[in-house]
Write a protein that holds these residues in place. Sequence first.
Motif, PDB file in Angstrom:
ATOM      1  N   SER A 177       0.865  -1.182   0.000  1.00  0.00           N
ATOM      2  CA  SER A 177       0.000   0.000   0.000  1.00  0.00           C
ATOM      3  C   SER A 177       0.899   1.229   0.000  1.00  0.00           C
ATOM      4  O   SER A 177       2.093   1.123   0.250  1.00  0.00           O
ATOM      5  CB  SER A 177      -0.923  -0.006   1.235  1.00  0.00           C
TER       6      SER A 177
ATOM      7  N   TRP B 116       3.811   1.383  -3.742  1.00  0.00           N
ATOM      8  CA  TRP B 116       3.023   0.266  -4.262  1.00  0.00           C
ATOM      9  C   TRP B 116       2.136   0.738  -5.419  1.00  0.00           C
ATOM     10  O   TRP B 116       2.024   0.059  -6.430  1.00  0.00           O
ATOM     11  CB  TRP B 116       2.158  -0.380  -3.187  1.00  0.00           C
ATOM     12  N   ASP B 117       1.513   1.894  -5.267  1.00  0.00           N
ATOM     13  CA  ASP B 117       0.632   2.410  -6.318  1.00  0.00           C
ATOM     14  C   ASP B 117       1.383   2.572  -7.638  1.00  0.00           C
ATOM     15  O   ASP B 117       0.867   2.210  -8.699  1.00  0.00           O
ATOM     16  CB  ASP B 117       0.008   3.745  -5.900  1.00  0.00           C
TER      17      ASP B 117
ATOM     18  N   TRP C 272       2.248  -0.956  -8.987  1.00  0.00           N
ATOM     19  CA  TRP C 272       1.050  -1.606  -9.507  1.00  0.00           C
ATOM     20  C   TRP C 272       0.580  -0.959 -10.813  1.00  0.00           C
ATOM     21  O   TRP C 272       0.164  -1.649 -11.740  1.00  0.00           O
ATOM     22  CB  TRP C 272      -0.061  -1.590  -8.463  1.00  0.00           C
TER      23      TRP C 272
END
Length: 171
Positions: free
Chosen positions: A112, A116-117, A120
């Motif tokens: 998170s 991570w964003d 991803w």
Amino acid sequence: METIRTARDAVKGKILEGFSATPYPGDEHLVAVQDGTDPECREIEGAFKGKDWRDVSVEMVRDHKDALPLFTPAAFRYYLPAYMTGCVESPREVDVALDSVLFNLTPPKKRSGAQWDLFWARAQRFDERERKAIRSFLELMEQDEIEDWASAGMKPPKSRVKSALAYWKGL
């Protein structure tokens, strides 16, 4: 020596095949900072604008070894195979570009937050053919690392590739 060259050629072929249909992101979607205020982004944009990933030389990978984090997710997807190919063809000549590739293909431990964003946003863009090529690349890099340490008569330390390979194998 022939076995190593054969393995490298096979992985390069998988990268070329896996990314053969990857679309160019467009000249205006190359770097994360679009307003022209970041000198590094301007340099990267100027170097890569309109350039097919297959035309990116080992020298260009070395010269722009720090570019991967500056690419948009679409440009990262498009130019990653150039970096992987450069690392496969000439692992010593690309300087620390291999470290950058491995870092950018390794998911953050915390699933998170901003890191991570970004990871991803990039990872979800790859299709199955591209992911298969990434896995082949990572497997070769892991084998290279093991063989490098073995040639020095030493046991390798914790693998730099293991976390990335585990993630991409799980997809």
